[in-house]
Design an enzyme around this catalytic site. Structure first.
Site, PDB file in Angstrom:
ATOM      1  N   LEU A  79     151.915  96.820  28.932  1.00 20.92           N
ATOM      2  CA  LEU A  79     150.602  97.259  28.474  1.00 20.92           C
ATOM      3  C   LEU A  79     149.682  96.050  28.518  1.00 20.92           C
ATOM      4  O   LEU A  79     150.123  94.915  28.312  1.00 20.92           O
ATOM      5  CB  LEU A  79     150.656  97.792  27.039  1.00 20.92           C
ATOM      6  CG  LEU A  79     151.470  99.061  26.768  1.00 20.92           C
ATOM      7  CD1 LEU A  79     151.460  99.369  25.265  1.00 20.92           C
ATOM      8  CD2 LEU A  79     150.937 100.249  27.555  1.00 20.92           C
ATOM      9  N   ASP A  80     148.394  96.276  28.766  1.00 16.31           N
ATOM     10  CA  ASP A  80     147.430  95.187  28.677  1.00 16.31           C
ATOM     11  C   ASP A  80     147.468  94.590  27.280  1.00 16.31           C
ATOM     12  O   ASP A  80     147.741  95.286  26.294  1.00 16.31           O
ATOM     13  CB  ASP A  80     146.018  95.698  28.966  1.00 16.31           C
ATOM     14  CG  ASP A  80     145.844  96.195  30.391  1.00 16.31           C
ATOM     15  OD1 ASP A  80     146.642  95.797  31.255  1.00 16.31           O
ATOM     16  OD2 ASP A  80     144.913  96.994  30.624  1.00 16.31           O
ATOM     17  N   SER A  81     147.139  93.322  27.163  1.00 19.09           N
ATOM     18  CA  SER A  81     147.219  92.661  25.859  1.00 19.09           C
ATOM     19  C   SER A  81     146.313  93.325  24.832  1.00 19.09           C
ATOM     20  O   SER A  81     146.644  93.382  23.642  1.00 19.09           O
ATOM     21  CB  SER A  81     146.861  91.176  25.989  1.00 19.09           C
ATOM     22  OG  SER A  81     145.521  91.006  26.390  1.00 19.09           O
ATOM     23  N   THR A  98     145.497  96.514  24.755  1.00 19.23           N
ATOM     24  CA  THR A  98     145.869  97.918  24.574  1.00 19.23           C
ATOM     25  C   THR A  98     147.021  97.986  23.580  1.00 19.23           C
ATOM     26  O   THR A  98     147.954  97.194  23.650  1.00 19.23           O
ATOM     27  CB  THR A  98     146.298  98.548  25.912  1.00 19.23           C
ATOM     28  OG1 THR A  98     145.184  98.534  26.815  1.00 19.23           O
ATOM     29  CG2 THR A  98     146.764  99.984  25.727  1.00 19.23           C
ATOM     30  N   ARG A 137     141.922 102.780  32.907  1.00 20.06           N
ATOM     31  CA  ARG A 137     140.612 102.157  32.725  1.00 20.06           C
ATOM     32  C   ARG A 137     139.741 102.339  33.968  1.00 20.06           C
ATOM     33  O   ARG A 137     138.556 102.676  33.876  1.00 20.06           O
ATOM     34  CB  ARG A 137     140.791 100.678  32.394  1.00 20.06           C
ATOM     35  CG  ARG A 137     141.526 100.433  31.082  1.00 20.06           C
ATOM     36  CD  ARG A 137     142.005  98.996  30.930  1.00 20.06           C
ATOM     37  NE  ARG A 137     140.916  98.050  30.870  1.00 20.06           N
ATOM     38  CZ  ARG A 137     141.070  96.731  30.934  1.00 20.06           C
ATOM     39  NH1 ARG A 137     142.290  96.217  31.104  1.00 20.06           N
ATOM     40  NH2 ARG A 137     140.026  95.937  30.857  1.00 20.06           N
TER      41      ARG A 137
END
Length: 357
Positions: free
Chosen positions: A178-180, A182, A280
């Site tokens: 996961l993105d940091s 998110t 996104r």
């Protein structure tokens, strides 16, 4: 040259950000070039990785684009990398479910999934090792094969493969990312057999992922498919974009409206594929970018959150549910991560302040 550097006094052991006001002669300079001049002992590639991890703010807003052009008078804020760099996260992960083969965890905002050349300490991978002991690296063999084919160029070859093994750093337990910025649910491999089979499930698209997102605007349809191939942006390689016909890699996302507010909408998003930044980019592509996303924010000027609304310091995206087959028992496994406080409070405020009638 005086760049307006200011370093507040701090208690021993407490590292505060450095703040630099951009002088007129630096107007229009790329952010990564600015940092190269301000921190000359670090390589540009390392600083680029660090920027993409969300470690730098410009006028108080996190900027993840290395090519972002700074303007005279703006303030760049950061904690330098190296011995003084911020770790991969300070908030603890929360265990939702665990057995001898896997764990489902809830990742807080600001926590990076695994260490890299620029980030170490406090990442999901490192916290998982502290909680569960030694963990297998599900991508180690694939990373080794990739390195053998492409040598030092870790990002060569197939885009999806390169994303998985970028930098070829060890990542015990990490099956997916996961993105940091998110939040939400992740699965951690605790046994080698589980790791191998989980990676295969994700690759074969047999894992159902459900995200919550608060977006700008109100979609025309109650639900719809977004089918748009994605490609790495040629001008900004840290970003993804919708590809032209015949280019890029296929990407599909199904979204469904949960609740409409005045100028904002809460949706679920279910990505079939797992491309970098897929949700996104896809939501931005239909003119409904995610609230708080400073990278994929659309071309049009967006309505700001109403006065008095709780502030969102990150993209309003949460990995809500995960449905998969247990890699050893074969039983269906469902996990759900509670909606984090920042997103929950914003949605509740929008609901309470929705115009009547």
């Amino acid at each position: 040259m005086n760049t307006g550097s200011d370093r507040p006094s701090t208690p021993a052991g407490d590292v505060q950000p450095r703040r630099h006001t951009i002088p007129p002669e630096w107007d229009g300079m790329r952010l990564d070039r600015v940092l190269c001049d301000l921190i000359p002992d670090q390589s540009r590639s390392r600083l680029g990785t660090w920027i993409r991890s969300g470690e730098v703010r410009v006028d108080g807003e996190v900027v993840e684009r290395t090519s972002h052009l700074v303007r005279a008078g703006t303030v760049v804020e950061f904690v330098p990398p190296g011995d003084l760099r911020r770790s991969g996260g300070s908030a603890p992960i929360r265990v939702i479910h665990e057995d001898e083969h896997l764990a489902l965890i809830d990742k807080p905002a600001g926590v990076v999934c695994h260490p890299s050349e620029a980030i170490s300490g406090g990442t999901v991978s490192e916290q998982a090792v502290e909680l569960f002991g030694p963990l297998p690296d599900p991508h180690a063999e694939r990373a080794s094969e990739h390195a053998g084919r492409h040598g030092d160029d870790a990002l060569a070859g197939d885009d999806e493969e390169a994303e998985v093994v970028a930098n070829l750093t060890a990542r015990p337990g990490i099956v997916h990312r996961l993105d940091s910025r998110t939040t939400g649910i992740m699965v951690i491999a605790r046994s080698a057999a589980a790791g191998e089979r989980l990676v295969k499930q994700f690759a074969e698209r047999r894992v159902q992922k459900t995200y919550l997102a608060l977006v700008h605007g109100e979609p025309r349809f109650i639900s719809d498919w977004i089918t748009a191939p994605l490609i790495r942006d040629a001008r900004q390689p840290d970003r993804m974009s919708v590809a032209r016909e015949g280019e890029g890699r296929d990407a599909e996302t199904f979204y469904e409206v949960l609740e409409r507010f005045d100028g904002f909408t809460l949706v679920t998003a279910k990505p079939v594929t797992g491309r970098t930044h897929q949700i996104r980019v896809h939501l931005e592509s239909i003119e409904h970018p995610i609230v708080g996303d400073t990278v994929y924010k659309g071309r049009r000027r967006r309505q700001s959150l109403p006065k008095g609304a709780p502030k969102m310091d990150r993209q309003a995206l949460h990995a809500w549910k995960l449905d998969l087959e247990h890699p050893v028992t074969g039983e269906p496994l469902h996990g759900e991560a509670p909606v984090p406080d920042d997103l929950r409070e914003l949605v509740e405020w929008l609901r309470a302040n929705r115009p009547k009638g």
